[in-house]
Motif scaffolding. Sequence first.
Motif, mmCIF file in Angstrom:
data_model
loop_
_atom_site.group_PDB
_atom_site.id
_atom_site.type_symbol
_atom_site.label_atom_id
_atom_site.label_comp_id
_atom_site.label_asym_id
_atom_site.label_seq_id
_atom_site.Cartn_x
_atom_site.Cartn_y
_atom_site.Cartn_z
ATOM 1 N N SER A 166 -6.036 7.330 -11.636
ATOM 2 C CA SER A 166 -6.168 7.618 -10.198
ATOM 3 C C SER A 166 -5.942 9.078 -9.859
ATOM 4 C CB SER A 166 -5.180 6.754 -9.394
ATOM 5 O OG SER A 166 -3.842 7.168 -9.635
ATOM 6 N N GLY A 167 -5.233 9.798 -10.748
ATOM 7 C CA GLY A 167 -4.921 11.199 -10.475
ATOM 8 C C GLY A 167 -3.826 11.394 -9.449
ATOM 9 N N GLN A 168 -3.066 10.341 -9.159
ATOM 10 C CA GLN A 168 -2.020 10.434 -8.138
ATOM 11 C C GLN A 168 -0.730 11.034 -8.692
ATOM 12 O OE1 GLN A 168 -2.551 6.111 -7.374
ATOM 13 N NE2 GLN A 168 -2.067 6.657 -5.246
ATOM 14 N N GLU A 169 0.025 11.629 -7.802
ATOM 15 C CA GLU A 169 1.392 12.035 -8.124
ATOM 16 C C GLU A 169 2.248 10.780 -8.212
ATOM 17 O OE1 GLU A 169 5.198 14.278 -5.996
ATOM 18 O OE2 GLU A 169 3.177 14.519 -5.170
ATOM 19 N N TYR A 170 3.106 10.701 -9.236
ATOM 20 C CA TYR A 170 3.934 9.511 -9.426
ATOM 21 C C TYR A 170 5.313 9.706 -8.816
ATOM 22 C CZ TYR A 170 6.570 5.771 -11.669
ATOM 23 O OH TYR A 170 7.367 4.677 -11.895
ATOM 24 N N VAL A 171 5.779 8.667 -8.124
ATOM 25 C CA VAL A 171 7.109 8.677 -7.515
ATOM 26 C C VAL A 171 7.956 7.612 -8.213
ATOM 27 C CG1 VAL A 171 8.451 8.391 -5.403
ATOM 28 C CG2 VAL A 171 6.141 9.354 -5.294
ATOM 29 N N PRO A 172 9.050 7.960 -8.901
ATOM 30 C CA PRO A 172 9.858 6.974 -9.639
ATOM 31 C C PRO A 172 10.790 6.169 -8.743
ATOM 32 C CG PRO A 172 10.820 9.132 -9.894
ATOM 33 C CD PRO A 172 9.542 9.336 -9.098
ATOM 34 N N ALA A 173 10.227 5.619 -7.664
ATOM 35 C CA ALA A 173 10.992 4.783 -6.731
ATOM 36 C C ALA A 173 10.028 3.782 -6.116
ATOM 37 C CB ALA A 173 11.640 5.634 -5.643
ATOM 38 N N TYR A 174 10.574 2.639 -5.669
ATOM 39 C CA TYR A 174 9.719 1.634 -5.060
ATOM 40 C C TYR A 174 9.203 2.114 -3.708
ATOM 41 C CZ TYR A 174 11.506 -1.574 -8.605
ATOM 42 O OH TYR A 174 11.836 -2.168 -9.791
ATOM 43 N N ALA A 175 7.955 1.775 -3.411
ATOM 44 C CA ALA A 175 7.361 2.154 -2.130
ATOM 45 C C ALA A 175 8.004 1.370 -1.000
ATOM 46 C CB ALA A 175 5.862 1.889 -2.153
ATOM 47 N N ARG A 191 0.828 -1.206 0.000
ATOM 48 C CA ARG A 191 0.000 0.000 0.000
ATOM 49 C C ARG A 191 0.863 1.256 0.000
ATOM 50 N NH1 ARG A 191 -2.743 -0.758 5.263
ATOM 51 N NH2 ARG A 191 -1.234 -2.451 5.481
ATOM 52 N N SER A 192 0.344 2.274 -0.649
ATOM 53 C CA SER A 192 1.054 3.548 -0.664
ATOM 54 C C SER A 192 1.108 4.118 0.749
ATOM 55 C CB SER A 192 0.339 4.541 -1.580
ATOM 56 O OG SER A 192 0.907 5.827 -1.465
ATOM 57 N N PRO A 193 2.280 4.542 1.212
ATOM 58 C CA PRO A 193 2.385 5.091 2.563
ATOM 59 C C PRO A 193 1.885 6.533 2.675
ATOM 60 C CG PRO A 193 4.515 5.161 1.505
ATOM 61 C CD PRO A 193 3.598 4.424 0.553
ATOM 62 N N ASP A 194 1.714 7.202 1.541
ATOM 63 C CA ASP A 194 1.378 8.628 1.603
ATOM 64 C C ASP A 194 0.398 9.079 0.524
ATOM 65 O OD1 ASP A 194 2.946 8.484 -0.658
ATOM 66 O OD2 ASP A 194 4.688 9.452 0.252
ATOM 67 N N GLY A 195 -0.266 8.135 -0.137
ATOM 68 C CA GLY A 195 -1.254 8.498 -1.138
ATOM 69 C C GLY A 195 -0.703 8.705 -2.533
ATOM 70 N N ARG A 196 0.615 8.690 -2.695
ATOM 71 C CA ARG A 196 1.208 8.837 -4.021
ATOM 72 C C ARG A 196 1.363 7.474 -4.684
ATOM 73 N NH1 ARG A 196 6.578 12.299 -3.097
ATOM 74 N NH2 ARG A 196 6.839 10.721 -1.441
ATOM 75 N N LEU A 197 1.563 7.471 -5.998
ATOM 76 C CA LEU A 197 1.745 6.236 -6.746
ATOM 77 C C LEU A 197 3.229 5.966 -6.930
ATOM 78 C CD1 LEU A 197 0.289 3.964 -8.400
ATOM 79 C CD2 LEU A 197 0.693 5.393 -10.421
ATOM 80 N N TYR A 198 3.665 4.777 -6.540
ATOM 81 C CA TYR A 198 5.086 4.443 -6.600
ATOM 82 C C TYR A 198 5.400 3.532 -7.784
ATOM 83 C CZ TYR A 198 5.972 6.692 -2.144
ATOM 84 O OH TYR A 198 6.118 7.630 -1.152
ATOM 85 N N ARG A 199 6.674 3.408 -8.067
ATOM 86 C CA ARG A 199 7.146 2.620 -9.201
ATOM 87 C C ARG A 199 6.612 1.193 -9.147
ATOM 88 N NH1 ARG A 199 13.231 0.679 -10.891
ATOM 89 N NH2 ARG A 199 13.078 1.149 -13.110
#
Length: 219
Positions: free
Chosen positions: A200-209, A119-127
Amino acid sequence: MTPVLYRLTRATAGRVLRAGWRPEVHGLEHLPAGGAILAGNHLSVADQLFLGAVVPRHIAFWAKAEYFRGRRLARVLVRGLGAIPVERAGGRAVLTAFDAAVPVLRAGGLVAVFPEGTRSPDGRLYRGRTGAVRLARQAGVPIVPFGVVGTDAVQPIDARWPRRVPEGRVGYRFGRPVDVAGGSVRAATDEVMARIAGLSGQEYVPAYAPLLRLGRNRT
């Protein structure tokens, strides 16, 4: 064929979820008639419950292998729901879960995967991890991306009970199937994650959660 227990659960618990939270659903017409992997973002332990409630077909979810060897009630439930056993030991043990999913997909079934792996820890989308694409290629099926919104408000991380939220707060948006047969596995995975982010409209993070370590609700 949808297992009897799954149909019963959808008609009871699924009805409660649909009536109590009234999730908005868009794009179900994008689900192919045959086998496909449903790949989406992961906000809450409630994601699978709502997904099963809003999709009018049987979805094979993953369940810890211990349930298949544990108490009789647990064995009856996971088998009756058509779940796929997954070992937590890692290595080849994990790959057997993918092996078990292949015949389900080739027979025209749906399998749900959350490529972030937790699960996302902060609502953002991870790699995304590449397992969904590898499974799709092995089974010869497309990936249907979907975006989830609002389930983190229903069941926040480590919350004991689900919470009521305003009507329309929970939503599932399904996109067009993605053919991942060609190109590199990494590039195909990134394409799927881009589609999920758009839905989803989430901000994407280019790193694994980072893996959540919160005991009872860990995924």
